[in-house]
Design an enzyme around this catalytic site. Structure first.
Site, short mmCIF file in Angstrom:
data_model
loop_
_atom_site.label_atom_id
_atom_site.label_comp_id
_atom_site.label_asym_id
_atom_site.label_seq_id
_atom_site.Cartn_x
_atom_site.Cartn_y
_atom_site.Cartn_z
CB SER A 1 -15.99 6.82 -9.09
OG SER A 1 -16.76 7.93 -9.43
CE LYS A 2 -16.38 13.69 -3.14
NZ LYS A 2 -16.55 13.39 -1.75
NE ARG A 3 -18.57 10.16 -12.66
CZ ARG A 3 -18.59 9.24 -13.62
NH1 ARG A 3 -19.70 8.97 -14.26
NH2 ARG A 3 -17.48 8.62 -13.97
#
Ligand code: GLU
Length: 485
Positions: free
Chosen positions: A253-255
């Protein structure tokens, strides 16, 4: 059999993440392998989540990855428009058809009313599901309210009994009891469809035969199938792809700072290596083989090779693929690609990049590691005197000092400071003075690089540094070994 038509349908919510790229890749491969059509559709009906510029980024990433589409917003096609907000007017008439048959109904509940009921359900420890409140409004009254301009949404009317199901090419028969399914909103108050409705209408209208997407849609697809049934349409073949995990516990995930495709390109990963690596995240070729170009992937791709279990994104494996692709790269291409990275560390130093590239080519794993590896040519790194001690080379600080004291005047007087004369000079000197080659080369290399591992040996480094800098560093080595610094 009719022509195969597949689509990649990203939402423009940011960079193309690697899970998305994998879906795009498999969809593309499947289409190409079967001489079908590959379509790009932009799903932008959730305008709150849209990130400015993300649509262009999708086009760019697809281009860079080599995933050319036959139909799409920027290339046209017979089934356009390919951006959902540009199709906004065509969804409502389809929803109206569902109103007529009772497969959907208008809902006038306000946000506040829904929130109250949601809170009440939570307080009772229940999961909120729309209670079909507006289903019971008589048709005439509902029609009058809709025409009077009162805000409304259109909801899917899920049967209260029975099951909804579909067949997945990978997961087989998937079903859900209807009483667990929520009456999803199909058309929002602003007239735009939700994903739940738009994906069905568009896949049908665009003649999509195969839908590939993430397993996060596995649980809602039974509901979508109810819509296909309500319209009397043939559903597509579904292939839900397992998630890509960062490790055993969480999704990529980019997060959490996991890189996007664009990030990897910017870090100096080679796109062919990324594609090759991504292709193997959840798909296994029939033959035991690891290296594939994109056309080779097209040839080899089969749905049977897809895995049902989550794929783990192993960064070290990607680095390995990348280093292999760099090794196989023609030298001139390596030089061209490495030069800006050399520049980062060595701009204005007059270093012979072509020679440096020859020394670095087989040692480069990822381009963004290059500046660190060559920075010693710009600046002598601090090093411990223990580095002069090397058992195999039979060196210690004492022999090293002797070697440097001999090398210093010889190198200062060398007519031609290029590699071959440097080598002849240092080796000759060692022999003449009864030193082993290593007893000369090791201390010189340590003194001029400050490192235990370098691309190239003493003569290559001396050449790259040039005479003045080489002598300056040898002087530093001598002074330190004499205990003066
Ligand atoms: N717009 C959806 C997404 O980005 C696509 C899902 C689908 O392919 O149907 O996740």
């Amino acid at each position: 059999m009719s022509e195969i038509r597949t689509r990649f349908a990203p939402s423009p919510t940011g960079y193309l993440h690697l899970g998305g790229l994998r879906t795009a890749l498999y969809t593309y491969l499947f289409a190409r392998k079967n001489k079908g059509t590959f379509i790009l559709r932009i799903e932008d009906t959730d305008q709150e989540r849209e990130v400015p510029g993300a649509v262009e980024l999708i086009y760019q990433s697809m281009r860079e990855a080599g995933l050319t589409y036959d139909e799409g917003p920027d290339v046209g096609g017979d089934y356009g428009p390919y951006i959902q907000t540009q199709r906004r007017d065509l969804y409502l008439p389809w929803a109206m058809k569902l109103l007529e048959t009772g497969a959907a109904y208008p809902c006038f509940c306000t946000r506040e009313e829904l929130q109250e009921r949601r809170d009440a359900a939570t307080a009772r420890g229940e999961q909120f599901k729309y209670d079909k409140h507006c289903l019971h409004i008589p048709r005439d009254e509902a029609k009058r309210r809709m025409e009077s301009g009162e805000p409304f949404v259109i909801r899917q009317n899920i049967p209260q009994t029975g099951t909804a199901s579909f067949e997945d090419a990978l997961f087989g028969h998937v079903e859900a009891p209807c009483d667990t399914l929520d009456d999803n909103v199909l058309i929002k108050a602003d007239g735009l469809p939700t994903y739940n409705f738009a994906n069905v209408v568009d896949d049908h209208l665009m003649g999509i035969t195969h839908v590939m997407r993430g397993t996060e849609y596995l649980s809602s697809t039974p509901k979508y199938n109810l819509l296909y049934e309500a319209f009397g349409w043939q559903p597509p073949t579904y292939v839900h792809l397992p998630v890509v995990m960062k490790d055993a516990t969480r999704k990529l995930s980019k997060r959490y700072g996991d890189p996007s495709f664009e990030d990897l390109l910017a870090q100096g990963y080679v796109k062919e290596a990324i594609i090759n690596f991504i292709a193997l995240l959840g798909w296994c070729p029939k033959e035991e083989r690891e290296f594939f170009t994109l056309p080779e992937l097209v040839d080899a791709f089969e749905l049977e090779g897809l895995s049902k279990s989550p794929a783990i994104f192993n960064m070290e494996k990607l680095v390995w693929f990348n280093s292999e692709y760099i090794k196989r790269m023609p030298f001139e291409e390596y030089l061209r690609r490495a030069t800006p990275w050399f520049e980062q560390a060595l701009a204005g130093r007059g270093v012979d990049y072509r020679r440096l590239a020859e020394l670095m080519h087989s040692r480069t794993e990822v381009f963004n590691r290059v500046p660190e590896m060559v920075r010693f040519l710009a600046e002598l790194p601090p090093y411990e005197l223990e580095l002069y001690t090397h058992k195999k080379m039979k060196t210690d600080p004492e022999t090293s000092l002797r070697a440097l004291l001999l090398a210093r005047p010889a190198l200062a007087g060398l007519a031609d400071f290029s590699e071959e004369p440097l080598k002849v000079c240092l080796m000759g000197l060692a022999e003449e003075q009864g030193l082993k080659t290593g007893q000369m080369m090791w201390p010189v290399r340590v003194a001029i690089s400050g490192l235990a591992n370098t691309p190239g040996g003493a003569t290559e480094i001396a050449y790259l540094l040039g005479r003045d800098e080489t002598l300056r560093r040898i002087d530093i080595g001598i002074a330190r070994l004499q205990g003066q610094a």
